[in-house]
Design a protein around this motif. Sequence first.
Motif, PDB file in Angstrom:
ATOM      1  N   CYS A 185      -6.942  -9.797   7.699  1.00 37.21           N
ATOM      2  CA  CYS A 185      -8.188 -10.176   7.028  1.00 37.21           C
ATOM      3  C   CYS A 185      -8.586 -11.629   7.254  1.00 37.21           C
ATOM      4  O   CYS A 185      -9.566 -12.098   6.659  1.00 37.21           O
ATOM      5  CB  CYS A 185      -8.052  -9.924   5.526  1.00 37.21           C
ATOM      6  SG  CYS A 185      -6.769 -10.934   4.733  1.00 37.21           S
TER       7      CYS A 185
ATOM      8  N   GLU B 156      -8.607  -0.767   4.298  1.00 34.53           N
ATOM      9  CA  GLU B 156      -8.642  -1.795   3.245  1.00 34.53           C
ATOM     10  C   GLU B 156      -8.883  -3.160   3.847  1.00 34.53           C
ATOM     11  O   GLU B 156      -8.364  -3.472   4.930  1.00 34.53           O
ATOM     12  CB  GLU B 156      -7.314  -1.788   2.483  1.00 34.53           C
ATOM     13  CG  GLU B 156      -7.179  -2.899   1.447  1.00 34.53           C
ATOM     14  CD  GLU B 156      -6.501  -4.147   1.992  1.00 34.53           C
ATOM     15  OE1 GLU B 156      -6.815  -5.240   1.480  1.00 34.53           O
ATOM     16  OE2 GLU B 156      -5.686  -4.031   2.935  1.00 34.53           O
ATOM     17  N   ASN B 157      -9.683  -3.980   3.161  1.00 34.45           N
ATOM     18  CA  ASN B 157      -9.838  -5.365   3.576  1.00 34.45           C
ATOM     19  C   ASN B 157     -10.380  -6.189   2.414  1.00 34.45           C
ATOM     20  O   ASN B 157     -10.588  -5.658   1.319  1.00 34.45           O
ATOM     21  CB  ASN B 157     -10.745  -5.487   4.804  1.00 34.45           C
ATOM     22  CG  ASN B 157     -10.220  -6.529   5.791  1.00 34.45           C
ATOM     23  OD1 ASN B 157     -10.396  -7.721   5.578  1.00 34.45           O
ATOM     24  ND2 ASN B 157      -9.545  -6.071   6.855  1.00 34.45           N
TER      25      ASN B 157
ATOM     26  N   HIS C 159      -3.784   5.377   6.382  1.00 30.61           N
ATOM     27  CA  HIS C 159      -4.230   4.144   5.735  1.00 30.61           C
ATOM     28  C   HIS C 159      -4.107   3.007   6.734  1.00 30.61           C
ATOM     29  O   HIS C 159      -3.141   2.944   7.501  1.00 30.61           O
ATOM     30  CB  HIS C 159      -3.364   3.826   4.510  1.00 30.61           C
ATOM     31  CG  HIS C 159      -3.698   2.506   3.878  1.00 30.61           C
ATOM     32  ND1 HIS C 159      -4.527   2.400   2.786  1.00 30.61           N
ATOM     33  CD2 HIS C 159      -3.327   1.236   4.196  1.00 30.61           C
ATOM     34  CE1 HIS C 159      -4.666   1.125   2.459  1.00 30.61           C
ATOM     35  NE2 HIS C 159      -3.937   0.405   3.298  1.00 30.61           N
TER      36      HIS C 159
ATOM     37  N   SER D 120      -4.710  -1.387   7.022  1.00 32.96           N
ATOM     38  CA  SER D 120      -5.041  -2.692   6.446  1.00 32.96           C
ATOM     39  C   SER D 120      -5.038  -3.738   7.550  1.00 32.96           C
ATOM     40  O   SER D 120      -4.118  -4.562   7.645  1.00 32.96           O
ATOM     41  CB  SER D 120      -4.034  -3.087   5.353  1.00 32.96           C
ATOM     42  OG  SER D 120      -4.157  -2.250   4.220  1.00 32.96           O
TER      43      SER D 120
ATOM     44  N   ALA E 222       0.829  -1.202   0.000  1.00 35.88           N
ATOM     45  CA  ALA E 222       0.000   0.000   0.000  1.00 35.88           C
ATOM     46  C   ALA E 222       0.867   1.257   0.000  1.00 35.88           C
ATOM     47  O   ALA E 222       0.610   2.223  -0.728  1.00 35.88           O
ATOM     48  CB  ALA E 222      -0.936  -0.005   1.207  1.00 35.88           C
TER      49      ALA E 222
ATOM     50  N   ARG F  29     -10.457  -5.955  -3.628  1.00 33.63           N
ATOM     51  CA  ARG F  29     -10.299  -5.456  -2.270  1.00 33.63           C
ATOM     52  C   ARG F  29     -11.300  -4.323  -2.013  1.00 33.63           C
ATOM     53  O   ARG F  29     -11.581  -3.520  -2.908  1.00 33.63           O
ATOM     54  CB  ARG F  29      -8.875  -4.956  -2.020  1.00 33.63           C
ATOM     55  CG  ARG F  29      -7.819  -6.057  -2.019  1.00 33.63           C
ATOM     56  CD  ARG F  29      -8.023  -7.030  -0.871  1.00 33.63           C
ATOM     57  NE  ARG F  29      -7.012  -8.073  -0.814  1.00 33.63           N
ATOM     58  CZ  ARG F  29      -7.110  -9.259  -1.378  1.00 33.63           C
ATOM     59  NH1 ARG F  29      -8.200  -9.555  -2.092  1.00 33.63           N
ATOM     60  NH2 ARG F  29      -6.165 -10.162  -1.256  1.00 33.63           N
TER      61      ARG F  29
END
Length: 233
Positions: free
Chosen positions: A84, A122-123, A79, A81, A34, A148
Amino acid sequence: MCSDEPPRSPPVGVEVGTMNPRRILDLFCGAGGAAAGYHLAFPDAEIVGVDINPQPRYPFTFVQSDALTFPTDGFDFIHASPPCQHFTRYRNVVKDIAERYDNHLPATQARLRAQDTPWVIENVEGAPMSPTVVLCGSMFGLDVRRHRLFESSFMMLQQPCNHKAWTERPYKGSTGRGPRFTCEIGAWNEPLQLQMRAMGATHRMTLRELSESIPPAYTRYIGECFAALERAA
C-alpha cells in the motif's frame, strides 16, 4: 497508552453459513493478519499464504513466491493485500516512494477481476479501488480505527463506524505526548502485547509485522458475509 482491556463483542451482522470454502489463497500474505480472520470464519479450511518475502510467523501453510504469478487453480476463495506504500499518507513525506516500491494494485485487480473464483482485495484509504465496504476497528470493539478498503466479487454489508464510543486518554507515542482516542499501532515505545490486544491479533508478530497487518476481525466479518451469501444461494 493502549488499553489492556479485551476487545468487545463484534457487531451483530451475519451468521456463518454451511457452504464454506475448502481452500483459501492468501496473496501478499505478510505475517497472516488476514489469514487469522479467515481461519476464525472457516476453521476447517486450508489456508495457503504467498509472499515474495519470507514470513516465518505466518500461522498456516506458507509458500515464498511471486503473488502476481502464483497459480490460483484449486482454490475456492482468494484474498489479496498488495503493498500500500503508494497510497499511504507517507507518500507526502517520502518523495521517492514511487521509485522505492512497486505498485502491484492494478495488476492484482486485473488478475482477480478475471477470475471466476470469489475474491477480495484489501488496501488503504486513498487507493484507487471500488470498495464494497470500508471496515474500521470501532465496528468490532477494537482499540484501533485503521480504516481499510475492501473490493470484492460478492456483496458485503457495510457497518457504521462507532468513533464516538472512545474516550480521550493521554498517550506517549512516536510523535510525542498528547491526547489520543485509539492505540497507536507501530509505536516503538508502547508494549507490543498491548498493541496486539488492540488489534485483536491472534498470533505473535513483530512490531513491524503488526503495523503492516489488518485486524483479524475484518476478514472474519468478510468470511461470514460470504458464507451467508452461499447459504442463501
